[in-house]
Design an enzyme around this catalytic site. Structure first.
Site, PDB file in Angstrom:
ATOM      1  CB  CYS A 217      -6.108  27.273 -28.170  1.00  0.00           C
ATOM      2  SG  CYS A 217      -5.493  26.076 -29.217  1.00  0.00           S
ATOM      3  CG  HIS A 357     -11.738  26.971 -25.575  1.00  0.00           C
ATOM      4  ND1 HIS A 357     -11.126  27.878 -26.569  1.00  0.00           N
ATOM      5  CD2 HIS A 357     -10.987  25.855 -25.372  1.00  0.00           C
ATOM      6  CE1 HIS A 357     -10.127  27.040 -26.780  1.00  0.00           C
ATOM      7  NE2 HIS A 357      -9.824  26.132 -26.166  1.00  0.00           N
ATOM      8  CD  GLU A 368     -15.631  26.681 -22.559  1.00  0.00           C
ATOM      9  OE1 GLU A 368     -15.879  27.920 -22.648  1.00  0.00           O
ATOM     10  OE2 GLU A 368     -15.602  25.902 -23.100  1.00  0.00           O
ATOM     11  CE  LYS A 388     -11.986  26.824 -30.317  1.00  0.00           C
ATOM     12  NZ  LYS A 388     -12.633  28.002 -29.307  1.00  0.00           N
ATOM     13  CG  HIS A 393      -9.374  24.613 -31.576  1.00  0.00           C
ATOM     14  ND1 HIS A 393      -9.101  25.981 -31.573  1.00  0.00           N
ATOM     15  CD2 HIS A 393      -9.096  24.085 -30.578  1.00  0.00           C
ATOM     16  CE1 HIS A 393      -8.420  26.138 -30.453  1.00  0.00           C
ATOM     17  NE2 HIS A 393      -8.351  25.087 -29.721  1.00  0.00           N
ATOM     18  CG  PHE A 452      -2.056  22.408 -25.698  1.00  0.00           C
ATOM     19  CD1 PHE A 452      -3.163  22.103 -25.492  1.00  0.00           C
ATOM     20  CD2 PHE A 452      -1.199  21.745 -26.765  1.00  0.00           C
ATOM     21  CE1 PHE A 452      -3.720  20.839 -26.166  1.00  0.00           C
ATOM     22  CE2 PHE A 452      -1.883  20.552 -27.342  1.00  0.00           C
ATOM     23  CZ  PHE A 452      -3.158  20.448 -27.112  1.00  0.00           C
TER      24      PHE A 452
END
Length: 466
Positions: A217, A357, A368, A388, A393, A452
């Site tokens: 991502c 994010h 975050e 998002k 996402h 990830f």
């Protein structure tokens, strides 16, 4: 970085369209020249780049999204706080515990991809080609104008986290049910992650740097960062950069379900993506593509290009901690933000907008925020929002679509809301532009993407100032 809901994985040729203005909304109020915010770092940032050969500007934007393929229409939907999340109808998802997503409907590539290829291509590739060509139109490089640039110094760098997942899934099914002789010869070419950039480059005749980055991502921001460095080193005059993704298929949905990463709010999908809300229960899958045309200032000015905004700099690094969970101390993210500001020649005090994010996962959202607080001690002047919350996402494409939202915030002076803010986390000591758009003169903006594997990426933009 993404965070799961449990420790389950703890073990280890162009047809020009009418050009639209990027200032269709109200003009921004008077620009702020200095914003109060303090950083944990006492090291002053270097001065911003002045060499027109090394300054990188944005001259075009293109996308494919749940809100359509037009940049202005996309941002208008975001400003209105409209949710693009709904029940999946591309396939029968009735047996899945999550049955909704930010699924694109009615996508049409006519005028951008010929009919035969359009039928063959995986959506991941289709989205990239359409977004890339629309970005070139936006950059005044549609039709014959494309022949006026040096194509040996024009490149493509569009990444994807998952690649041609539908083609891959179909190939595996053919092998199991019918044997290897029934696997299409397009199985490998249309599944591998580099092919989006390759096909777009082939169609355009761009012979400069051309490859794909796949960092889950965080992919799009990695691509922006790498593309800008090709320009700064003189290896390219211009780059098409960003991300594309099309993973809303049974194996994609099933895979994330198995990771226990997705919201299961099937009774009310439009409110399922709720970053920083205490009742969030996972992220919502999305899809699409978002790309920028990035050029050296010298090249853009020489051809009289429309300059939309400036890319100031960026950074990438790795948590080196866990496959899916963020570091508890936030060190990877906070150091990535600090390095991006250093690369941009920006002091923390100049930043007054962050496109986060913010995936709507339990641990990820707060990790975050905690990392951001390490860099910006005073959060009172910084506004932060979550794209998002409305589009889901979009995995490897998320940073591309969020970069476009960030640039639109700069050019319009309006920030889109973070919707579904019903029960805010008290530790999020930021103005999250909750539920309603806000007017805001953006001085310097950063856009965060984490993936990830511990991949972190941050990029910085501002209005272009000659």
């Amino acid at each position: 970085m993404e965070a799961l809901q449990s420790q389950y994985l703890s073990s280890s040729p162009l047809n020009p369209l009418n050009k639209k203005s990027h200032n269709a909304t109200k003009p921004p109020p008077e620009r702020i020249s200095f914003i109060k915010a303090s950083s944990s770092s006492t090291v002053s940032a270097p001065k911003r780049e002045k060499d027109p050969k090394k300054r990188v500007v944005i001259t075009g934007m293109g996308l494919v999204s749940v809100f359509g393929n037009d940049v202005d229409a996309y941002y208008d939907k975001l400003l209105a706080g409209e949710s693009g999340i709904g029940t999946i109808d591309r396939f029968d998802a009735s047996k899945f515990p999550t049955r909704f997503a930010g699924q694109i409907r009615g996508f049409n590539a006519q005028g951008y991809i010929d009919g035969k290829n359009d039928r063959r291509l995986d959506n991941c590739l289709r989205y990239c080609i359409v977004a890339g060509k629309k970005a070139l139109e936006d950059a005044d490089l549609g039709g014959n104008n494309l022949s006026k640039i040096d194509k040996e110094k024009a490149g493509v760098l569009v990444g994807t986290g998952m690649g041609g997942l539908q083609v891959f899934s179909d190939g595996v099914q053919s092998l199991i049910e019918k044997g290897h002789r029934k696997i299409t010869p397009f199985f490998i070419p249309y599944a591998i992650t580099n092919m989006a950039s390759a096909l777009l480059g082939i169609e355009l005749g761009f012979m400069g740097p051309n490859y794909s980055i796949s960092t889950a991502c965080a992919t799009s921001n990695y691509c922006f960062y790498a593309a800008a460095n090709h320009i700064r080193r003189g290896e390219a005059d211009m780059m098409i950069a960003g991300g594309t993704e099309a993973a809303i298929i049974p194996i994609g949905l099933g895979g994330f379900v198995a990771c226990r990463a997705l919201s299961q709010r099937n009774d009310d999908p439009k409110t399922a993506s709720r970053p920083w809300d205490r009742d969030r229960d996972g992220f919502v899958m999305g899809e699409g593509a978002g790309v920028l045309v990035m050029e050296s200032l010298e090249h853009a000015m020489k051809r009289g290009a429309p300059i939309i905004a400036e890319y100031l700099g960026g950074a990438v690094n790795c948590d080196a901690y866990h496959m899916t969970d963020p570091r508890a101390d936030g060190l990877g993210v906070s150091s990535c933000i600090e390095r991006s500001l250093e690369d941009a020649g920006v002091s923390p005090e100049e930043v007054n907008y962050i496109n986060a994010h913010a995936t709507s996962t339990l641990a990820g959202d707060l990790a975050e925020i905690n990392a951001i607080k390490k860099v910006f001690k005073n959060t009172s002047e910084i506004k932060i929002n979550a794209t998002k919350s409305m589009i889901g996402h979009c995995l490897g494409a998320s940073g591309g679509l969020e970069a476009i939202a960030t640039v639109k915030a700069i050019t319009t002076g309006w920030l889109h809301p973070s919707i579904n803010q019903f029960n805010p986390e008290p530790s999020v000591e930021f103005d999250t532009v909750a539920n309603k758009k806000q007017q805001h003169a953006v001085n310097v903006a950063i856009s965060n993407s984490f993936g990830f594997g511990g991949h972190n990426s941050v990029v910085a933009f501002s209005a272009f100032k000659p």
